[in-house]
Design a protein around this motif. Structure first.
Motif, PDB file in Angstrom:
ATOM      1  N   GLN A  28     -29.447  41.861 -26.011  1.00 24.98           N
ATOM      2  CA  GLN A  28     -29.294  42.933 -25.038  1.00 24.98           C
ATOM      3  C   GLN A  28     -30.222  44.081 -25.399  1.00 24.98           C
ATOM      4  OE1 GLN A  28     -27.218  42.977 -22.282  1.00 24.98           O
ATOM      5  NE2 GLN A  28     -26.864  40.828 -22.774  1.00 24.98           N
ATOM      6  N   SER A  29     -30.439  44.972 -24.481  1.00 24.90           N
ATOM      7  CA  SER A  29     -31.157  46.204 -24.782  1.00 24.90           C
ATOM      8  C   SER A  29     -30.367  46.960 -25.838  1.00 24.90           C
ATOM      9  CB  SER A  29     -31.283  47.030 -23.501  1.00 24.90           C
ATOM     10  OG  SER A  29     -31.914  48.254 -23.761  1.00 24.90           O
ATOM     11  N   GLY A  30     -31.054  47.743 -26.670  1.00 28.20           N
ATOM     12  CA  GLY A  30     -30.384  48.478 -27.750  1.00 28.20           C
ATOM     13  C   GLY A  30     -29.156  49.259 -27.309  1.00 28.20           C
ATOM     14  N   PRO A  31     -29.267  50.110 -26.283  1.00 29.13           N
ATOM     15  CA  PRO A  31     -28.109  50.900 -25.853  1.00 29.13           C
ATOM     16  C   PRO A  31     -26.970  50.056 -25.273  1.00 29.13           C
ATOM     17  CG  PRO A  31     -30.150  51.896 -25.064  1.00 29.13           C
ATOM     18  CD  PRO A  31     -30.502  50.546 -25.644  1.00 29.13           C
ATOM     19  N   LEU A  32     -27.272  48.819 -24.923  1.00 26.40           N
ATOM     20  CA  LEU A  32     -26.240  47.939 -24.358  1.00 26.40           C
ATOM     21  C   LEU A  32     -25.636  47.002 -25.399  1.00 26.40           C
ATOM     22  CD1 LEU A  32     -27.932  47.036 -20.952  1.00 26.40           C
ATOM     23  CD2 LEU A  32     -26.212  48.792 -21.431  1.00 26.40           C
ATOM     24  N   GLY A  33     -25.967  47.196 -26.674  1.00 26.43           N
ATOM     25  CA  GLY A  33     -25.371  46.398 -27.740  1.00 26.43           C
ATOM     26  C   GLY A  33     -26.331  45.509 -28.497  1.00 26.43           C
ATOM     27  N   GLY A  34     -27.607  45.543 -28.155  1.00 19.64           N
ATOM     28  CA  GLY A  34     -28.579  44.684 -28.832  1.00 19.64           C
ATOM     29  C   GLY A  34     -28.699  44.950 -30.318  1.00 19.64           C
ATOM     30  N   ASP A  35     -28.618  46.223 -30.704  1.00 21.68           N
ATOM     31  CA  ASP A  35     -28.680  46.555 -32.136  1.00 21.68           C
ATOM     32  C   ASP A  35     -27.502  45.930 -32.869  1.00 21.68           C
ATOM     33  OD1 ASP A  35     -30.881  48.238 -31.534  1.00 21.68           O
ATOM     34  OD2 ASP A  35     -29.512  49.881 -31.086  1.00 21.68           O
ATOM     35  N   GLN A  36     -26.343  45.964 -32.241  1.00 19.04           N
ATOM     36  CA  GLN A  36     -25.146  45.375 -32.852  1.00 19.04           C
ATOM     37  C   GLN A  36     -25.261  43.854 -32.920  1.00 19.04           C
ATOM     38  OE1 GLN A  36     -21.781  46.886 -30.695  1.00 19.04           O
ATOM     39  NE2 GLN A  36     -22.008  48.934 -31.547  1.00 19.04           N
ATOM     40  N   VAL A  52     -36.365  37.648 -33.302  1.00 12.92           N
ATOM     41  CA  VAL A  52     -35.282  38.143 -32.449  1.00 12.92           C
ATOM     42  C   VAL A  52     -35.510  39.638 -32.272  1.00 12.92           C
ATOM     43  CG1 VAL A  52     -33.686  38.498 -34.379  1.00 12.92           C
ATOM     44  CG2 VAL A  52     -32.788  38.208 -32.086  1.00 12.92           C
ATOM     45  N   ALA A  53     -35.239  40.140 -31.081  1.00 17.07           N
ATOM     46  CA  ALA A  53     -35.459  41.558 -30.797  1.00 17.07           C
ATOM     47  C   ALA A  53     -34.457  42.030 -29.758  1.00 17.07           C
ATOM     48  CB  ALA A  53     -36.881  41.770 -30.273  1.00 17.07           C
ATOM     49  N   THR A  54     -34.344  43.346 -29.673  1.00 16.23           N
ATOM     50  CA  THR A  54     -33.565  43.887 -28.569  1.00 16.23           C
ATOM     51  C   THR A  54     -34.317  43.577 -27.279  1.00 16.23           C
ATOM     52  OG1 THR A  54     -34.616  46.037 -28.888  1.00 16.23           O
ATOM     53  CG2 THR A  54     -32.463  45.713 -29.930  1.00 16.23           C
ATOM     54  N   GLY A  55     -33.622  43.626 -26.171  1.00 21.32           N
ATOM     55  CA  GLY A  55     -34.163  43.154 -24.901  1.00 21.32           C
ATOM     56  C   GLY A  55     -35.485  43.747 -24.471  1.00 21.32           C
ATOM     57  N   THR A  56     -35.549  45.053 -24.386  1.00 16.84           N
ATOM     58  CA  THR A  56     -36.757  45.704 -23.899  1.00 16.84           C
ATOM     59  C   THR A  56     -37.914  45.532 -24.869  1.00 16.84           C
ATOM     60  OG1 THR A  56     -35.371  47.318 -22.764  1.00 16.84           O
ATOM     61  CG2 THR A  56     -37.692  47.881 -23.032  1.00 16.84           C
TER      62      THR A  56
END
Length: 120
Positions: free
Chosen positions: A39-47, A18-22
């Motif tokens: 999602q991309s990290g800045p869009l909530g993927g890290d969360q 599993v990874a952030t989007g980009t």
């Protein structure tokens, strides 16, 4: 991240990734690995990945980052690191630590040489 994924492809192809989007897109395109993308990290993927850690569905986290560059979503990154600490999930933030984690995981999976960089 791509170089690391290529070097440890034998390990990673046996894992549910599993990874952030980009990052997931770039690594999947470069390696052919099957990666569930959040999602991309800045869009909530890290969360989203942090939630997976908290739910007990993640064995290790590799989050390579440039320590000399500030990230706009730094609070999310810090929260992901904190949840890994709380749930005792191994976390690599640099390539050397990631290689140690992936080598140990490869050994646990029964791979004689988990790092493919020694092959032609």
């Amino acid at each position: 991240m791509v170089e690391l994924a290529r070097s440890f492809r034998a390990v990673l192809e046996r894992c549910e990734l599993v990874a952030t989007g980009t990052t997931g897109k770039v690594v999947a395109e470069a390696t052919g690995l099957l990666i569930a993308r959040m999602q991309s990290g800045p869009l909530g993927g890290d969360q989203q990945i942090g939630a997976e850690v908290a739910a007990g569905r993640v064995d290790a986290v590799i989050f390579l980052r440039d320590p000399l560059t500030a990230q706009p979503h730094e609070p999310d990154i810090s929260a992901l690191m904190r949840v890994c600490d709380v749930h005792d999930v191994p976390l690599a933030t640099n390539a050397a630590t990631a290689a140690l984690i992936l080598t140990a995981l490869g050994q646990r999976l029964g791979l004689a040489d988990p790092c493919a960089r020694h092959t032609g």
